[in-house]
Scaffold this active site. Structure first.
Site, PDB file in Angstrom:
ATOM      1  N   TRP A  64       0.842  -1.195   0.000  1.00  0.00           N
ATOM      2  CA  TRP A  64       0.000   0.000   0.000  1.00  0.00           C
ATOM      3  C   TRP A  64       0.879   1.246   0.000  1.00  0.00           C
ATOM      4  O   TRP A  64       1.836   1.347   0.772  1.00  0.00           O
ATOM      5  CB  TRP A  64      -0.916   0.003   1.221  1.00  0.00           C
ATOM      6  CG  TRP A  64      -1.904  -1.125   1.213  1.00  0.00           C
ATOM      7  CD1 TRP A  64      -1.652  -2.444   1.488  1.00  0.00           C
ATOM      8  CD2 TRP A  64      -3.285  -1.038   0.895  1.00  0.00           C
ATOM      9  NE1 TRP A  64      -2.788  -3.184   1.358  1.00  0.00           N
ATOM     10  CE2 TRP A  64      -3.821  -2.350   1.007  1.00  0.00           C
ATOM     11  CE3 TRP A  64      -4.137   0.002   0.534  1.00  0.00           C
ATOM     12  CZ2 TRP A  64      -5.151  -2.643   0.764  1.00  0.00           C
ATOM     13  CZ3 TRP A  64      -5.477  -0.270   0.298  1.00  0.00           C
ATOM     14  CH2 TRP A  64      -5.979  -1.577   0.406  1.00  0.00           C
ATOM     15  N   TYR A  77      -7.014   5.140   7.132  1.00  0.00           N
ATOM     16  CA  TYR A  77      -6.691   4.655   8.475  1.00  0.00           C
ATOM     17  C   TYR A  77      -7.231   5.580   9.565  1.00  0.00           C
ATOM     18  O   TYR A  77      -7.110   5.264  10.757  1.00  0.00           O
ATOM     19  CB  TYR A  77      -5.175   4.529   8.634  1.00  0.00           C
ATOM     20  CG  TYR A  77      -4.561   3.395   7.850  1.00  0.00           C
ATOM     21  CD1 TYR A  77      -5.101   2.117   7.887  1.00  0.00           C
ATOM     22  CD2 TYR A  77      -3.415   3.587   7.082  1.00  0.00           C
ATOM     23  CE1 TYR A  77      -4.538   1.067   7.176  1.00  0.00           C
ATOM     24  CE2 TYR A  77      -2.834   2.543   6.369  1.00  0.00           C
ATOM     25  CZ  TYR A  77      -3.403   1.294   6.413  1.00  0.00           C
ATOM     26  OH  TYR A  77      -2.838   0.255   5.715  1.00  0.00           O
ATOM     27  N   CYS A 121     -27.569 -21.984  -0.173  1.00  0.00           N
ATOM     28  CA  CYS A 121     -28.094 -23.339   0.022  1.00  0.00           C
ATOM     29  C   CYS A 121     -29.531 -23.450  -0.467  1.00  0.00           C
ATOM     30  O   CYS A 121     -29.974 -24.524  -0.881  1.00  0.00           O
ATOM     31  CB  CYS A 121     -27.988 -23.751   1.487  1.00  0.00           C
ATOM     32  SG  CYS A 121     -28.786 -22.618   2.631  1.00  0.00           S
ATOM     33  N   HIS A 144     -30.681 -22.506   7.179  1.00  0.00           N
ATOM     34  CA  HIS A 144     -30.003 -23.380   6.220  1.00  0.00           C
ATOM     35  C   HIS A 144     -31.005 -24.338   5.585  1.00  0.00           C
ATOM     36  O   HIS A 144     -31.932 -24.812   6.250  1.00  0.00           O
ATOM     37  CB  HIS A 144     -28.905 -24.170   6.942  1.00  0.00           C
ATOM     38  CG  HIS A 144     -28.060 -25.012   6.036  1.00  0.00           C
ATOM     39  ND1 HIS A 144     -27.296 -24.475   5.017  1.00  0.00           N
ATOM     40  CD2 HIS A 144     -27.872 -26.358   5.974  1.00  0.00           C
ATOM     41  CE1 HIS A 144     -26.664 -25.449   4.386  1.00  0.00           C
ATOM     42  NE2 HIS A 144     -27.001 -26.601   4.945  1.00  0.00           N
TER      43      HIS A 144
END
Length: 868
Positions: A213, A269, A344, A820
């Site tokens: 960076w 930052y 799913c 799920h």
């Protein structure tokens, strides 16, 4: 090399906005991992394929060979001596809940690394490789410059699969803000210039050469900080920010900068931002450090791409694995599907339809005896294949039923097995997911969705695609093939009796594809507390628990059917045959007009609680594997009945345009547990889009006998409308500035009047907008001649009302939009569980707990429909 030099002029350099398919074959699920030849990507069209299908990926039908870059990857286990000894060893029990950290679980990258190799190949029109030269950093200078630039642009491009994952990822996340520090960012004129050669870049603290960076204030190059799993950089850039008094907060990731600086990976930052940001003046800040963005190409993955990759490869259920006693299986019809992140619901539906349980769909979409290239559904321009639903459905069905991509059968079902996450055997249905859901407000995201709603939406999409692709689909004797929904279609008959004079009226519904059943809790029974099972359960409990396990009530499937077809009272029904259109009470009874070949049943396991939140009904449904529905077969008018005259049943008042059901509002209501018919009825009653008003209507009318009945045709129940709001059209023409009114009108009509979706559709089809609009018109014309009207004219299948249970989809979670989904299918008289990538013989299929059931009519066994 002479041949490659001769063909070099046809190469193009891929930009960030180009569609590059560099991770799998567009027609098959072959990837760089699956074979030693990997895949080849055309250096002009950027379409990936296998060698055999490579020449079809060219933009023309010229006889000269074409150039490709071959991409081959292998997963290699790291040498034990090279692994960090401070990290958890393979035999060490984890002591922390964490991945890639000391004492935690091993991350995938701690155990394996990827070996990549490339070559430039020339392939002729017969699929023969006539040149194949290795391509690497040491050999690239031997190739013509435009060949090397083209190959590099493809190798380092994010690719279509990552772009699709990123789109879903970004839809679930907040948009990146513009940094407040960009405009007045301090700049240190210290003479530092960044080398244009990436090999010269390194972290000024650790010497690392990856994940680098650049500080936009003082030109410091430092390593990125660690990811949550322990991977990442050396933290050099962040440490430098702290050491310099937190004065220089903005950094950009080297290698992500291109001519389009808006695609660069920027970060702040600063404590009040601390996240990805946009920097409008990035180009000017870079030029101060000698970086000219013209001609720059992306060479590394952005942070978002790395997060998507990490999320996709990490096996979340490796931490606690249940069902390790199950026996894994693999082969044709026993292929698992990778979870793409909350997908799913899609995987369960795909297995139900395409894994061989229904031979009609296997025949239509599965592999043919003459090979993949002879399938008529794949006879399409490769540049359009990734967005063609018929092609992608065929690609998926072929992979599921052929067994080509199944890996070796492991000793156990545990995800910790060494081959469980081997990319060579992982099948990721990204293109299929995008084809189905890219224009849907919910299914295009990475969030969990309702499997029943997805199944119905998928059937609608398949119908439209099949009607628009009649030249690629033929039934027996060359006649137009039937649409997929015909396999499940049934009609209901409502028998209404007027209490004033006893006259009877019969109403027949439009075709439906899913029977939605309410669970009559008044018919529930509790297990006998004196039964041996209950006594044994109590004796097995320890004295520390000192309480009984909760007993779950049971309702028979027959009771649910009886509740659906029961005679109900309708108050104040307006009868047009009575004087002055008077009102009178009535009784109503539902029956099935026909018994479809396959019967889809959804159980209404969810209800709205006092807090207006959906909650799951804790109940078992006693579903027989052999079912007879003869008692609810419609009989029609009977001898001696006095029928309401048909002419008085017609409304002579002028037709009023019905409101259109808003797709997003419909999804929100269905997430609360109500049926699609009830939700559409509520929205139509309040104007089509007001969710709050529709909820109030639901609470007032959800006990109406016709609440769950299908809406009559022409009631506005469709989420699309043939009418177009010209105000929306002209507003988009003016605001977008680059499309004609006719183009915008076609997009608005296709997207059901939604301006934002229409704009997205226009921009996503700019490469061939006229062709895309022509395809829409052809589809509309096909629908007019063989669409809804023609579909309703085709006689629905019927037979004896005896069925066998062949599939089910179960749901674990508080509501259908979370938790799920798992599928169970009967294969060779044995139940098999499909839990995403895990496929195993089921010891105890959860028939009593399923959310959806698939029954097959007994008299169709062994005689698949020939028009598929």
């Amino acid at each position: 090399m002479d041949l490659i030099t001769k063909l070099a002029s046809g190469c193009r350099v891929a930009t960030a906005h180009d569609v590059v398919i560099n991770s799998e074959c567009v027609f098959t699920f072959h990837t760089p991992y699956t074979t030693e030849r990997g895949i080849v990507v055309n250096l002009s069209s950027f379409v990936g394929s296998t060698d055999e299908l490579a020449f079809t990926c060219c933009e023309d039908v010229a006889t000269d060979p074409k150039l490709f870059v071959r991409i081959v990857k292998k997963r290699v286990e790291k040498d034990a001596s090279a692994m960090d000894t401070e990290k958890q060893g393979p035999e060490t029990e984890p002591s922390k809940i964490g991945v890639g950290v000391e004492g935690g679980f091993q991350a995938e990258q701690d155990k394996y690394e990827t070996s990549s190799s490339y070559s430039i190949v020339a392939i002729d029109k017969d699929g023969a490789v006539v040149a194949d030269l290795p391509y690497s950093d040491t050999t690239k200078n031997e190739f013509p410059m435009n060949v090397a630039q083209s190959a590099d642009s493809i190798i380092h491009h994010a690719g279509l699969s990552v772009k699709q994952d990123l789109t879903a990822w970004e839809l679930d996340d907040e948009p990146k803000p513009v940094s407040k520090y960009a405009e007045s960012l301090p700049f240190e004129d210290n003479g530092i210039k960044v080398s244009p050669n990436p090999s010269d870049w390194k972290c000024e603290k650790s010497g690392a050469t990856d994940n680098l960076w650049l500080n936009l204030s003082d030109g410091f190059i430092g390593g990125g900080r660690k990811n949550w799993d322990g991977s990442g950089g050396s933290n050099g850039a962040l440490d430098h920010f702290v050491e310099t008094g937190e004065k220089y907060p903005l950094v950009v990731k080297l290698g992500t900068i291109t001519e389009d600086v808006s695609t660069a990976d920027c970060y702040s930052y600063a404590k009040d931002e601390d996240g990805p940001v946009k920097i409008p003046n990035l180009k000017e800040l870079l030029e101060k450090r000698g970086i000219m963005v013209a001609g720059l190409q992306k060479t590394v993955k952005s942070t978002a791409e790395l997060e998507v990759e990490l999320n996709a490869t990490y096996a979340f259920d490796a931490i606690v694995e249940k069902g390790s006693h199950l026996v894994p299986v693999a082969g044709p019809g026993l292929q698992g599907l990778q979870n793409l992140g909350n997908s799913c619901y899609m995987n369960s539906v795909a297995q139900l339809l395409f894994s061989g349980t229904m031979p009609e769909l296997s025949s239509r979409y599965g592999p043919t005896g003459d090979g993949i290239g002879s399938n008529p559904l794949l006879q399409i321009s490769p540049q359009k294949a990734s967005d063609d639903l018929l092609c992608q459905a065929s690609k998926l069905a072929s992979a599921l039923t052929s067994g080509v991509f199944c890996g070796p059968v492991p000793d156990s079902i545990e995800m910790s097995d060494s081959s469980a996450n081997d990319p060579k055997y992982r099948l990721a249905p990204r293109m299929f997911k995008h084809c189905v859901g890219h224009d849907h407000v919910d299914f295009r995201t990475g969030q969990q969705q309702d499997a029943a709603q997805y199944l119905q939406y998928l059937l609608e999409k398949l119908d439209r695609a099949e009607l628009g692709g009649v030249d690629r689909l033929k039934g027996k004797d060359g006649s137009p093939a039937l649409v997929t929904s015909h396999l499940f279609s049934y009609k209901t008959e409502t028998r209404l009796v007027c209490e004033a004079d006893g006259m009877v009226k019969y109403k027949e519904s439009p075709p439906e594809t899913m029977l939605s059943l309410r669970i009559p809790m008044s018919k529930a029974t509790l297990p006998d507390s004196d039964s041996p099972d209950i006594k044994r359960q109590k004796s097995e409990e320890t004295s520390d628990e000192n309480k009984e396990k909760k007993q779950v009530p049971t309702v028979s499937f027959g009771a649910c059917i009886d509740a659906w077809s029961a005679i109900t009272c309708v108050d104040d029904y307006r009868w047009k045959h009575l004087p002055n259109n008077s009102v009178s009470n009535a009784t109503s009874k539902l029956s099935l007009v026909n018994f479809p070949r396959y019967l889809l049943v959804q159980m209404q396991r969810y209800e709205i609680g006092d807090d207006w939140q959906p909650k799951k009904i804790e109940v078992k449904i006693d579903v027989p594997e052999q079912l007879s529905l003869e008692k609810i077969k419609a009989s029609g008018p009977q001898d001696g009945e006095k029928l309401v005259p048909e002419d008085t049943d017609e409304d002579s008042s002028p037709a009023v345009a019905s409101p259109t059901v808003d797709e997003g509002a419909l999804s929100q209501l269905m997430d609360m547990g109500f049926t699609i018919n009830g939700c559409k009825r509520a929205l139509l009653a309040v104007g089509g889009s007001n969710v709050e008003a529709a909820m109030a209507w639901v609470f007032e009318h959800n006990m109406d006998p016709d609440f769950n009945d299908p809406l009559p045709e022409g009631s506005g129940a469709s989420s699309t409308s043939s009418d177009v709001d010209e105000g929306v059209v002209m507003s988009l023409v003016e605001n977008l500035g680059c499309f004609t009114p006719d183009q915008v009108r076609a997009a608005v009509k296709h997207c059901g009047g939604a301006a934002d979706r229409a704009a997205d559709w226009l921009f996503s089809h700019m490469d061939d907008l006229d062709g895309a609009i022509a395809a829409l018109e052809n589809s509309a014309a096909a629908s007019a001649s063989g669409g809804p009207d023609a579909k309703s004219a085709v006689p629905l299948e019927d037979g004896e009302g005896k069925y066998t249970l062949v599939g089910l989809i179960s749901h674990i979670g508080k509501n259908t939009g979370s938790g799920h989904y798992v599928a169970h299918l009967k294969k060779d008289e044995k139940w098999v569980i499909y839990n995403d990538e895990k496929v195993a013989l089921s010891q105890d299929p959860p028939i009593q707990h399923a959310y959806m059931y698939l029954f097959r009519r007994n008299d169709t066994l062994g005689s698949p429909h020939l028009d598929y």
